[in-house]
Every structure is written in structure tokens, then in C-alpha cells.
Motif scaffolding. Structure first.
Motif, PDB file in Angstrom:
ATOM      1  N   GLU A  75      37.366  46.806  40.839  1.00 38.85           N
ATOM      2  CA  GLU A  75      37.486  45.575  41.618  1.00 38.85           C
ATOM      3  C   GLU A  75      36.223  44.718  41.584  1.00 38.85           C
ATOM      4  OE1 GLU A  75      38.503  46.798  45.557  1.00 38.85           O
ATOM      5  OE2 GLU A  75      40.285  47.900  44.928  1.00 38.85           O
ATOM      6  N   PRO A 135      37.529  50.104  48.841  1.00 41.14           N
ATOM      7  CA  PRO A 135      38.404  49.432  47.877  1.00 41.14           C
ATOM      8  C   PRO A 135      39.652  48.848  48.522  1.00 41.14           C
ATOM      9  CG  PRO A 135      38.658  51.799  47.702  1.00 41.14           C
ATOM     10  CD  PRO A 135      37.536  51.567  48.672  1.00 41.14           C
ATOM     11  N   ASN A 136      40.226  47.851  47.833  1.00 37.68           N
ATOM     12  CA  ASN A 136      41.495  47.259  48.247  1.00 37.68           C
ATOM     13  C   ASN A 136      42.682  47.912  47.544  1.00 37.68           C
ATOM     14  OD1 ASN A 136      40.302  45.214  49.936  1.00 37.68           O
ATOM     15  ND2 ASN A 136      39.684  44.144  48.067  1.00 37.68           N
ATOM     16  N   THR A 137      42.424  48.596  46.432  1.00 42.84           N
ATOM     17  CA  THR A 137      43.500  49.227  45.670  1.00 42.84           C
ATOM     18  C   THR A 137      44.216  50.266  46.524  1.00 42.84           C
ATOM     19  OG1 THR A 137      42.246  48.940  43.621  1.00 42.84           O
ATOM     20  CG2 THR A 137      44.020  50.562  43.584  1.00 42.84           C
ATOM     21  N   ASP A 174      44.300  45.300  38.357  1.00 45.68           N
ATOM     22  CA  ASP A 174      44.703  44.246  39.300  1.00 45.68           C
ATOM     23  C   ASP A 174      45.118  44.803  40.660  1.00 45.68           C
ATOM     24  OD1 ASP A 174      47.153  45.387  38.807  1.00 45.68           O
ATOM     25  OD2 ASP A 174      48.038  43.624  37.860  1.00 45.68           O
ATOM     26  N   GLY A 175      45.082  46.129  40.818  1.00 50.64           N
ATOM     27  CA  GLY A 175      45.376  46.743  42.095  1.00 50.64           C
ATOM     28  C   GLY A 175      46.851  46.879  42.419  1.00 50.64           C
TER      29      GLY A 175
END
Length: 599
Positions: free
Chosen positions: A442, A372-374, A399-400
């Protein structure tokens, strides 16, 4: 390998789970049809209507349009709206023929059918008569929001005003909660006394007249730097009035009612079987939380088998470290060994968990293509709920921008035992809940309603499966940490026994505590808190082991079928790529992937 051994051992026991596909969780038909836009629009509208029905969920997802709203979830007209919502959308989506939907849309249809059915089934039970407990209910979530450290934003003047408006809805809910509990007294739908006693200090903490120490006043103590003096003055006055004249009196009234009339009426018994429609409700809870049609008896027997298997593994660790004495003595030694309680401050414990993450980093690259980017953080649990809280993961925003947070309760750092810290991090943080939930949120290919969907059997099953990956991720080099993993798995196996014991077999709280003490190394305080957790939400505790065993079974099948062509990262992709799904749909997806890889 350990995971193959487990899966093979329990394969027969899980046969009921494997074949128990619900009416709504049917395998999507193979199709090359493009997305049906009308159907996609219906799914989006389902999500949108759901946010308006439950604005707290919107806030949790990072959608701030409804931050000033909170309906009275206990009101009869609200229950009627839910009934109409689920029955209406069930009819709407079933008007679409599967032949006109893409494969992904067919899965969404199956999932939404499950959602509507299980929630309509739940509405038939009058569980609103016990609206408050020590672990799961609204007063705890609202406290997190009130602190200013949760999903409710406090960045603008409007944010501060929104919270004051939302509190009006919460105050209405508090008044309704007392009314519902009074109705529950008349119909014998009440909490066990032991649970009421755990709620009382939570409420009492919010009756303090010291505003600077009051949780609901915390946002005033942390104004953003760009607020004008005029805004600060106006908001300070508004928050003082709200807390002094409404919040504190409401908590005092609710506390006094629960400490008096309600405690007197509290049940001596522990399980749902002693409440009206309790047996039927527990059957519903099993179905909701395991996403199977397994019976309480089947789960109880599976739990006994798993407890026996894990005890054998624990004996091996006891011999490895050279401990002389029986397993119960070893449990006591692990609970009380000073070397396993090396820290003096909460900050040291938080650093300890961050170091676990650092050790895993190079191995995560091999095990996972999807990451994940979060952002992610480890935090100490807030003081107001720390005494009765378990370690937990709070998801980030869709939206992280808000990180996923692993909360660790540390009431006393000097007694914090770290023997299970590695397995705990794998479960609650990475690659457990954070990877699974953040990737789901995401995923641009999922309709909106599936980005925040939660099935405990899948989500908790994945997290418990993640604990089994420790050695592959460079952890469990210390036998005590490996024992911690076994202890964590034992903890979930015990749940199968004691949850069904309490709610279906007449077990008392004390019998369940004794059984746990005989089979795991948790402290008496921790075990007592856990047993009371199961009492408060029957069935939830079953989801972990049922889901884990299903994922282990599917991995073992893939490894055996694909042989040298098996790729662990690809397998994990398949498990994670569709987000939370009922176990039957997960199994269908993995089986289809195995077939495609073999071809």
C-alpha cells in the motif's frame, strides 16, 4: 524486558551479521535532491519487464493483463532472458550517479543492485535439474490457482478462457520438468528419496478421473450466477476436455516417472553437499536468505547458543505449571495433553484464531501507527495440499481487493494442538506477515518493484519478532501459550543448527529429526515435515532467526539510546516504512532514525 535481554545476549554472536554489508547494499548518502524522473522511469520499466517475464507474479499482485500466459520457466531461452534482464538493468541503474538521486532513490538503487547480483549469482547454478519438491515448487502454486480460491480470477468468461490458455504453458513446464529430472539422474542432481515419496501423493491426487473431485475442474463447479447457459455449456465442455485429455494424463505420466525411475535414482543423503557444486550453492543460499555474508559455521554456533538459552526459559515455564519430570517429558505432555486439543471441527479452530485477533485489537492501537487497509481472513488450507503444508500467509492484491489470507492446515481437528496458536497468529497474520506485506504493497512512496519485493531475513525476521510482542498485545496470559511462543522461537533456533547441519556438516535426515525431538515440543510428524522442508530448500530456514535477532538488537539499541524518548510505535514505523530491505539497509535506516530522534 524480554526483548532487551535477548538482543543483548546475542549481540556478540550477531557481530558478523551486523558488519556483513554486501557490496551492493551500501548506505544511501544524505541528499536533498528531488526525485530523478529518468531514474524513476528506469525502475518502473524494470518492474514492467519483470511482470512480462513472470506473469504468475503479475497475477499474484492483482495485475491481470497476463492471466493467460505462463512461460516455460525451465527452458534455456527463458534462462537467457533472465540473464539479460538482470545484467542489463544492473548496467542501466549504475549509469546514474548517486549524487543525482534522492535519498529514497539511492536506497532503491542499492536494493536493485542486490537483486540483480543475487539473481545473476543464482543463475550460475543448475538447480533446474530438481524442479519439483514437496514444498516449494510450481505444481503446488498452480494447484492453488486451479482451485479458483487463489489469485487467478474466475469471474468472467474471459477469466475462464485465460486459465485454459495458461494451462498450456503449465503442461509444457510439466513435460520439461520430467526432462530436467532425467538429466539430473545422469549428473547425480536428484532429490533425496524421502522428498520424492512426499511428492507422489500430491501428484496422485490429481490423476483421479472423477471430475467433480478434481481440483482443476473446480471452477466449473462454481460458475458465477450471471453466466449464460450457453457460456456454461461451452466452458464445461472445454474444461472437461482439458482435464480429461491433458491434465490427468500429464499428472499420471509425471507420477509414474517419479514413482519409478526417479525414486530408484533418489539420493540416500540429505544435504546439498552431496550434489554437484552443492557447497558453493549452499553458500549462495545463505547469502540469499539471510542477506548477510555469515558462514554456515557461524550460524550453526549461533543456533547452538540460542537453543541453550531458550531451553533455560522453557524450564522456568515447566516449573511454573508444576510439572515434575525432565524437559523431554514436558514436551511429550504438551504434545499429548487433551486439554490443548479442545476442538472437533475446523470451523472451531478458525473461530479460535479470530478470537485471538479480537483480544489484540485495543493493544494494536498503542503499538502501531501504521496499519494496513487490505482486508484479512483466516481460512483452512485446501485439502489437496493440507497433509504436507505448514500454516502460511498469502498476500492480498496490490489494489487491496483480494484479502490477505492466513491459511491453517487442519487435517484432523480433534488432534489440532493449540498451545502455540497465539504466537502462530502473531507470526503469520497480525502484526506479522499481514501488517508487513500489506503496508509494503500500500506504500505509495515505494517504486512498483519494491511493493512486491521479498527478503526472507527481513520479512520472516519481522514475523518472528512479532511473536515476541505477545504480552504487550494482551496475549500469553496462559503459561502454555507463552511456552508456545518459546517453542516457536526454539523451532527457529533449531533451524540454524539443523539446516547448517544437513547442508554443511553431513547430518542425516534422521539425525536432524532426533535433534529437533530433543529440543522442542512439536510432534514427530510435524518435525519430520519441517526437516524435509529444509532439505528441499537449503538456507531458507535460516532467515527467520537471523532477521529477528537483528530487529531485536536494533530495538534494544533504540531503547537504550533514546531512553524516555523511545516510542515503540515510531520504532515500528521505521522498521516497516521502507518495505522489505536487506538487513544492512534496515540497520542503516534505524541508526539514522535514532540519531535524528536524539538530536
Amino acid at each position: 524486558m524480554k526483548h532487551i535481554f535477548i538482543a543483548c545476549l546475542v549481540l556478540l554472536s550477531l557481530s558478523a551479521c551486523k558488519n556483513d554489508k554486501t557490496e551492493t547494499a551500501e548506505e544511501p548518502q544524505k541528499t536533498n535532491i528531488q526525485e530523478n524522473m529518468e531514474f524513476s522511469n528506469a525502475l518502473d520499466q524494470y518492474y514492467e519487464d519483470g511482470l512480462q517475464l513472470d506473469p504468475l507474479s503479475a497475477t499474484a499482485a492483482g495485475d491481470h493483463r497476463f492471466n493467460d500466459q505462463m512461460p516455460n520457466y525451465l527452458a534455456e531461452d527463458y534462462k537467457a532472458k533472465l540473464q539479460s534482464y538482470y545484467s542489463g538493468y544492473k548496467s542501466k541503474i549504475n549509469a546514474f550517479d548517486d549524487a543525482d538521486l534522492s535519498e529514497s532513490q539511492q536506497m532503491s538503487k542499492a536494493i536493485l543492485n542486490w537483486e540483480c547480483d543475487i539473481n545473476l549469482e543464482g543463475l550460475a547454478f543448475d538447480q533446474d535439474l530438481t524442479p519439483i519438491n514437496q514444498m516449494w515448487t510450481l505444481q503446488l502454486g498452480i494447484g492453488q490457482l486451479a482451485s479458483g480460491a487463489g489469485a487467478q480470477p474466475f469471474k468472467t468468461v474471459e477469466d475462464y478462457q485465460n486459465w485454459l490458455k495458461r494451462l498450456d504453458g503449465y503442461l509444457a513446464w510439466m513435460a520439461s520438468a520430467e526432462d530436467k529430472m532425467k538429466q539430473g539422474i545422469l549428473s547425480n542432481q536428484v532429490l533425496p528419496k524421502s522428498l520424492i515419496l512426499k511428492v507422489l501423493p500430491q501428484l496422485e491426487a490429481l490423476t483421479t478421473n472423477n471430475l467433480n473431485a478434481h481440483l482443476f475442474y473446480a471452477p466449473v463447479l462454481n460458475f458465477p450466477k450471471d453466466f449464460s447457459e450457453a457460456d456454461k455449456k461451452q466452458l464445461t465442455k472445454a474444461y472437461q476436455d482439458k482435464v480429461k485429455t491433458e491434465i490427468i494424463p500429464a499428472y499420471t505420466k509425471l507420477h509414474d516417472f517419479m514413482a519409478g525411475e526417479y525414486l530408484e535414482a533418489g539420493r540416500i543423503s540429505s544435504g546439498l553437499a552431496d550434489t554437484p557444486d552443492g557447497n558453493a550453492y549452499y553458500k549462495h543460499q545463505i547469502k540469499r536468505y539471510t542477506t548477510t555474508n555469515m558462514t554456515a559455521d557461524e550460524i550453526h554456533e549461533l543456533g547452538l547458543q540460542e537453543v541453550a538459552r531458550i531451553l533455560t526459559e522453557m524450564e522456568k515455564v515447566k516449573q511454573q505449571v508444576g510439572f515434575e519430570g525432565d524437559i523431554m517429558s514436558f514436551f511429550d505432555a504438551v504434545r499429548n495433553t487433551p486439554e490443548l486439543m479442545p476442538y472437533k471441527t475446523p470451523a472451531e479452530i478458525i473461530d479460535h484464531f479470530n478470537k485471538i485477533h479480537q483480544i489484540m485489537q485495543p493493544h494494536l492501537e498503542k503499538m502501531f501507527d501504521l496499519k494496513p487497509n487490505t482486508p484479512f481472513e483466516v481460512r483452512q488450507t485446501e485439502a489437496f495440499r493440507e497433509a504436507s503444508a505448514s500454516a502460511e500467509y498469502n498476500p492480498g492484491s496490490l489494489d487491496g481487493t483480494r484479502p490477505g489470507i492466513f491459511y491453517v492446515p487442519i487435517p484432523d481437528a480433534s488432534t489440532y494442538n493449540v498451545f502455540s496458536s497465539e504466537s502462530l497468529f502473531l507470526h503469520e497474520a497480525i502484526p506479522g506477515h499481514h501488517y508487513q506485506i500489506a503496508l509494503q504493497q500500500e506504500n505509495k512512496d515505494l517504486p512498483k518493484f519494491r511493493k512486491t519485493l521479498w527478503y526472507s531475513a527481513y520479512g520472516e525476521g519481522w514475523a518472528l519478532y512479532s511473536e515476541s510482542l505477545g504480552k504487550e498485545l494482551g496475549l500469553y496470559t496462559d503459561p502454555y501459550q507463552y511456552f508456545g511462543m518459546l517453542s516457536a522461537e526454539m523451532h527457529r533456533a533449531i533451524r540454524l543448527v539443523v539446516d547448517t547441519g544437513i547442508h554443511a556438516k553431513g547430518w542425516s535426515r534422521e539425525r536432524a529429526i532426533k535433534y529437533s525431538m530433543q529440543n522442542e515440543a512439536e510432534s514427530i510428524a510435524g518435525i519430520t515435515s519441517e526437516i524435509e522442508r529444509y532439505m528441499a530448500n537449503g538456507g531458507q530456514a535460516l532467515s527467520y532467526k537471523i532477521g529477528q535477532l537483528k530487529i531485536l538488537e536494533l530495538r534494544a539499541k533504540a531503547e537504550k539510546t533514546l531512553g524516555k524518548n523511545f516510542n515503540i510505535a515510531k520504532f515500528h514505523n521505521q522498521v516497516l516504512m521502507n518495505g522489505c530491505v536487506p538487513l544492512a539497509l534496515l540497520e542503516d535506516n534505524i541508526n539514522a532514525w535514532i540519531d535524528s530522534e536524539r538530536e
